[in-house]
Design a protein around this motif. Sequence first.
Motif, mmCIF file in Angstrom:
data_model
loop_
_atom_site.group_PDB
_atom_site.id
_atom_site.type_symbol
_atom_site.label_atom_id
_atom_site.label_comp_id
_atom_site.label_asym_id
_atom_site.label_seq_id
_atom_site.Cartn_x
_atom_site.Cartn_y
_atom_site.Cartn_z
ATOM 1 N N ARG A 189 0.841 -1.179 0.000
ATOM 2 C CA ARG A 189 0.000 0.000 0.000
ATOM 3 C C ARG A 189 0.886 1.241 0.000
ATOM 4 O O ARG A 189 2.088 1.148 0.222
ATOM 5 N N THR A 190 0.282 2.373 -0.201
ATOM 6 C CA THR A 190 1.037 3.616 -0.297
ATOM 7 C C THR A 190 1.404 4.121 1.084
ATOM 8 O O THR A 190 0.528 4.337 1.918
ATOM 9 N N VAL A 191 2.698 4.284 1.330
ATOM 10 C CA VAL A 191 3.171 4.864 2.584
ATOM 11 C C VAL A 191 3.424 6.356 2.398
ATOM 12 O O VAL A 191 3.057 7.165 3.249
ATOM 13 N N ARG A 192 4.047 6.712 1.286
ATOM 14 C CA ARG A 192 4.288 8.116 0.951
ATOM 15 C C ARG A 192 3.343 8.476 -0.188
ATOM 16 O O ARG A 192 3.583 8.105 -1.337
ATOM 17 N N ARG A 203 5.527 3.910 -6.499
ATOM 18 C CA ARG A 203 4.794 3.063 -5.565
ATOM 19 C C ARG A 203 5.371 1.656 -5.513
ATOM 20 O O ARG A 203 6.084 1.229 -6.421
ATOM 21 N N MET A 204 5.067 0.968 -4.455
ATOM 22 C CA MET A 204 5.455 -0.425 -4.293
ATOM 23 C C MET A 204 4.439 -1.304 -5.009
ATOM 24 O O MET A 204 3.241 -1.241 -4.723
ATOM 25 N N PRO A 205 4.877 -2.135 -5.967
ATOM 26 C CA PRO A 205 3.919 -2.989 -6.678
ATOM 27 C C PRO A 205 3.552 -4.218 -5.857
ATOM 28 O O PRO A 205 4.196 -4.538 -4.860
ATOM 29 N N ASP A 206 2.517 -4.897 -6.291
ATOM 30 C CA ASP A 206 2.044 -6.112 -5.624
ATOM 31 C C ASP A 206 2.535 -7.333 -6.403
ATOM 32 O O ASP A 206 2.161 -7.528 -7.557
ATOM 33 N N PHE A 207 3.374 -8.133 -5.754
ATOM 34 C CA PHE A 207 3.919 -9.325 -6.398
ATOM 35 C C PHE A 207 3.027 -10.546 -6.197
ATOM 36 O O PHE A 207 3.373 -11.636 -6.644
ATOM 37 N N GLY A 208 1.898 -10.395 -5.523
ATOM 38 C CA GLY A 208 1.021 -11.537 -5.294
ATOM 39 C C GLY A 208 1.713 -12.644 -4.532
ATOM 40 O O GLY A 208 1.619 -13.822 -4.908
ATOM 41 N N LEU A 209 2.403 -12.301 -3.449
ATOM 42 C CA LEU A 209 3.204 -13.275 -2.709
ATOM 43 C C LEU A 209 2.324 -14.263 -1.953
ATOM 44 O O LEU A 209 1.268 -13.908 -1.416
ATOM 45 N N GLY A 279 -3.554 17.429 7.842
ATOM 46 C CA GLY A 279 -2.129 17.518 7.554
ATOM 47 C C GLY A 279 -1.787 17.211 6.112
ATOM 48 O O GLY A 279 -2.655 16.891 5.290
ATOM 49 N N GLY A 280 -0.488 17.339 5.779
ATOM 50 C CA GLY A 280 -0.008 17.239 4.409
ATOM 51 C C GLY A 280 -0.010 15.834 3.853
ATOM 52 O O GLY A 280 -0.222 14.840 4.560
ATOM 53 N N ARG A 281 0.282 15.759 2.552
ATOM 54 C CA ARG A 281 0.244 14.476 1.836
ATOM 55 C C ARG A 281 1.564 14.195 1.138
ATOM 56 O O ARG A 281 1.588 13.628 0.058
ATOM 57 N N ILE A 282 2.664 14.587 1.766
ATOM 58 C CA ILE A 282 3.980 14.344 1.182
ATOM 59 C C ILE A 282 4.649 13.146 1.839
ATOM 60 O O ILE A 282 5.075 12.201 1.168
ATOM 61 N N GLN A 349 -4.684 3.858 7.439
ATOM 62 C CA GLN A 349 -4.098 5.180 7.247
ATOM 63 C C GLN A 349 -3.361 5.254 5.915
ATOM 64 O O GLN A 349 -3.274 6.305 5.298
ATOM 65 N N ASP A 350 -2.790 4.116 5.471
ATOM 66 C CA ASP A 350 -2.002 4.113 4.246
ATOM 67 C C ASP A 350 -2.867 4.078 2.989
ATOM 68 O O ASP A 350 -2.352 4.242 1.898
ATOM 69 N N ARG A 351 -4.165 3.842 3.124
ATOM 70 C CA ARG A 351 -5.007 3.679 1.947
ATOM 71 C C ARG A 351 -5.642 4.984 1.480
ATOM 72 O O ARG A 351 -6.728 4.995 0.928
ATOM 73 N N ARG A 352 -4.994 6.082 1.746
ATOM 74 C CA ARG A 352 -5.489 7.355 1.250
ATOM 75 C C ARG A 352 -5.190 7.475 -0.242
ATOM 76 O O ARG A 352 -4.141 7.039 -0.699
#
Length: 496
Positions: A189-192, A203-209, A279-282, A349-352
Amino acid sequence: MPKFLPSILVLAALMLPAPASSQEPVGDAARGEALATSLGCAACHAGVGSVDEVRQRAPVLVAGGASLPAEFTFGYLAAPETRRPEIAPTRMPDFRLTEEERVALALYLAGGNAESGADTEVGRASAAHPQATAEAGAMLFRSLGCAGCHGTGATGEEPGMAPAIGPDLASVGLRLRSVWIGSFLAQPRTVRPAGYHPGTLSRMPDFGLSGGEVADLTAYLSSLRAPLPRVAAASTGRILSGPQAPAAEEPSPWLLARGESYLTARMSCLGCHSWRGGGGRIGPALDGAAARLTQQGLRAAVLSPRGLHPASVMPESPFRTDLLDDVLRTLTAVGGAGSGGGPPEAAAQDRRPPPAISLADRERYWRVAPAAAGGPDGGEGPLDGATVYDRNCALCHGLDGGGGGFNAPHLPVRPTPHNDAELMAARPDDTLFDGIHGGGWVLDRSHRMPAFGRSLSRPEIAAAVTYIRDLCRCQGPSWSEGAGPGESAGEGRDGP
């Protein structure tokens, strides 16, 4: 039958392993290291070995050739599937691309043409997204990390030429909690929100682990424990023995309230990070930060952001270390491990949704990203004013200086429009310099504007001031420049 035999049987039963279906997979670091190599983690991250294996297996994507028709690429990227099972566990991950991103990448890899015509899926999508050009696809190919594994056949371009688009993982076992690593690998999921390099939306891709793969990778990453940067105490300049927090103690409600007041009403943290819905989104959300970061990692992230991540745009705080410790106590106590801020809450929180950033703007942010120019450790040298501005200021003030950067909607006060000639002509250069160096609070303006004086050199700040003058096509008041009566302070200056 001996009387003690039943007891022996009970003991033996207790020692037997539980059925496999009721056990969590037990990770193996050696298997995890081999898997990280096969998946090509090193294409985006330093500190995790070599990417040679995946480069040998990943196909060359010939830009401008006929090997990848736009229609095929557009459809395949919507839901990547394994087409070459013989190279497993190497696989193509899912980057969760938007339609616009898929169009741009498809056009780039097809040489800029949607050969199948306007009546096809890619043709209709291309018409709906005029910014999705082959040139934009070339930027996405690099900023998403595709070039780390795939070559394109372009002259002078080889796999791995793209800069790192994710954090160095050499010390990840000391920085991140193992339970969070596992939850993240299972469900990336998106952290930054704006990307590792803000504005690029990497972004971090999903490798379907599988569960076993998650366990092995977690065991391997948790074993990576290169020393964290030593942290200087801002109040004394003394180097601490390591990024250790003060002696553990149960903070009182008063201490927690004081730390939160520093966080929300005095410091600039919420200019870039979100907290309790605002708050910010950076940067990463601060809610649940202690469920993600270890105590060592959290302290290093606050006190030595660029020591931890050299490519970070987060400036070092000018506040005393004891005040920052109050904030650290609050972050640890509110939403930390064991206090209701575990992986499920942190994941929420990370799913914004990511901020809205056009492909053209993303390319500009990509061009000024530290890693794209060699990084702070790569001999980058002093930065010119435009680079300083685009990398650090434009996130809020906008690439055109109009005050409408992608982070602006998340701030309580609209950022100053630096391209407003009437407004900026009333502000001396010294005032602009002080605002960048010391932050908005030194000018009695928004404390969400951070201080860059510990992260940018004085010549770099002066260059940024000069660039702001280019944006507004104006000069400061004549009295501030030492001009004589009847003279204009900007007389003789060439404008853009």
